[in-house]
Design a protein around this motif. Sequence first.
Motif, PDB file in Angstrom:
ATOM      1  N   ASP A 180      12.640  -6.162 -16.540  1.00 60.31           N
ATOM      2  CA  ASP A 180      12.504  -4.805 -16.574  1.00 60.31           C
ATOM      3  C   ASP A 180      10.888  -4.620 -15.842  1.00 60.31           C
ATOM      4  O   ASP A 180      10.042  -3.468 -15.918  1.00 60.31           O
ATOM      5  N   THR A 181      10.463  -5.502 -14.721  1.00 60.87           N
ATOM      6  CA  THR A 181       9.291  -5.511 -14.125  1.00 60.87           C
ATOM      7  C   THR A 181       9.318  -4.301 -13.125  1.00 60.87           C
ATOM      8  O   THR A 181      10.202  -4.120 -12.289  1.00 60.87           O
ATOM      9  N   GLN A 182       8.308  -3.776 -13.004  1.00 61.33           N
ATOM     10  CA  GLN A 182       8.251  -2.575 -12.416  1.00 61.33           C
ATOM     11  C   GLN A 182       7.496  -2.999 -10.777  1.00 61.33           C
ATOM     12  O   GLN A 182       6.164  -3.381 -10.939  1.00 61.33           O
ATOM     13  N   PHE A 183       7.960  -3.033  -9.899  1.00 63.36           N
ATOM     14  CA  PHE A 183       7.546  -3.411  -8.550  1.00 63.36           C
ATOM     15  C   PHE A 183       6.632  -2.462  -8.085  1.00 63.36           C
ATOM     16  O   PHE A 183       6.889  -1.082  -8.138  1.00 63.36           O
ATOM     17  N   PRO A 184       5.610  -2.686  -7.361  1.00 63.68           N
ATOM     18  CA  PRO A 184       4.796  -1.847  -6.790  1.00 63.68           C
ATOM     19  C   PRO A 184       5.366  -1.258  -5.477  1.00 63.68           C
ATOM     20  O   PRO A 184       6.420  -1.986  -4.779  1.00 63.68           O
ATOM     21  N   ILE A 185       4.911   0.105  -5.203  1.00 63.82           N
ATOM     22  CA  ILE A 185       5.349   0.598  -4.220  1.00 63.82           C
ATOM     23  C   ILE A 185       4.720   0.032  -2.604  1.00 63.82           C
ATOM     24  O   ILE A 185       3.469  -0.036  -2.780  1.00 63.82           O
TER      25      ILE A 185
END
Length: 285
Positions: free
Chosen positions: A3-8
Amino acid sequence: MSDTQFPIPADADTRRAVPPVICYPNETLPKPDLALYRAARDGAEKVAEVTVPPREAATFEVAAGQFFRISSIEGPQVGDLNLWNRNDISERFFSGKTRALHGTHVTTGERLWSNLPYMRPMATIIADTLEWYGIDAYGGSVHDVIGTRCDPYTGNLLQGSQYHHCCHSNLTRALADHLGLSLAEAEPHVHDVLNVFMCTGFTRDTGQYFMKASPVRPGDYLEFFAEIDLLGAMSACPGGDCSAEHSSDTAACHPMLVEVFAPREGSLAAWQSPALNGYDRSHGR
């Protein structure tokens, strides 16, 4: 998958700005001779008709070189169309490739293509009284080749229902009755449809398939030239004009009319039914 939110990424806007490339440029597709077809249609005689009852389907046959018209006759109603080669039902309408070649919605001058390995035009649209609609502010248009047909399996998945008059079931019963097959034998031949008169698109924010009230009115029609011998099945969708729902016993539904017309002998000049696709089917071996 985590569920890691990857950076834009810093170049996100640049990546999004890459211009699109059309997957299947269609300038080299064989062009239908609409002038010839329309001239032949002007002198054609009606040879058959079938009324499709609300929330039911009906079959019809069209010989190569004939015409068929699907009409709204009593009220706004959308319908789901299946087409097969009348002499070999393993050849059938291929909505996915039709969509890839012509776009999400079809109109005058565009064709309905058959599945692999046959892949040839089955029918050509020669008249569309809803052609004026174009693409609306929501991205919606009419006569789509993106929807799959309403079916009881999806209804059961989403609502736990057992609904028997959706278009998939209607088409299954009609084909079984026409060919003298069991339902189990007929069902695998029912396929993704042309949604006649249905107004659909994809939402801009979530990309979800949507429907909205069809602009069709009594007297509107979609007319085709049969490029090969056809067996057709038309379902009058239980959603009526699909303004609210598509598998329903409460929506206002209306019958639809399918008419078949035969041209005068000799009026198609040197026209020939298209041959099967020319690929040699060796697949690299």
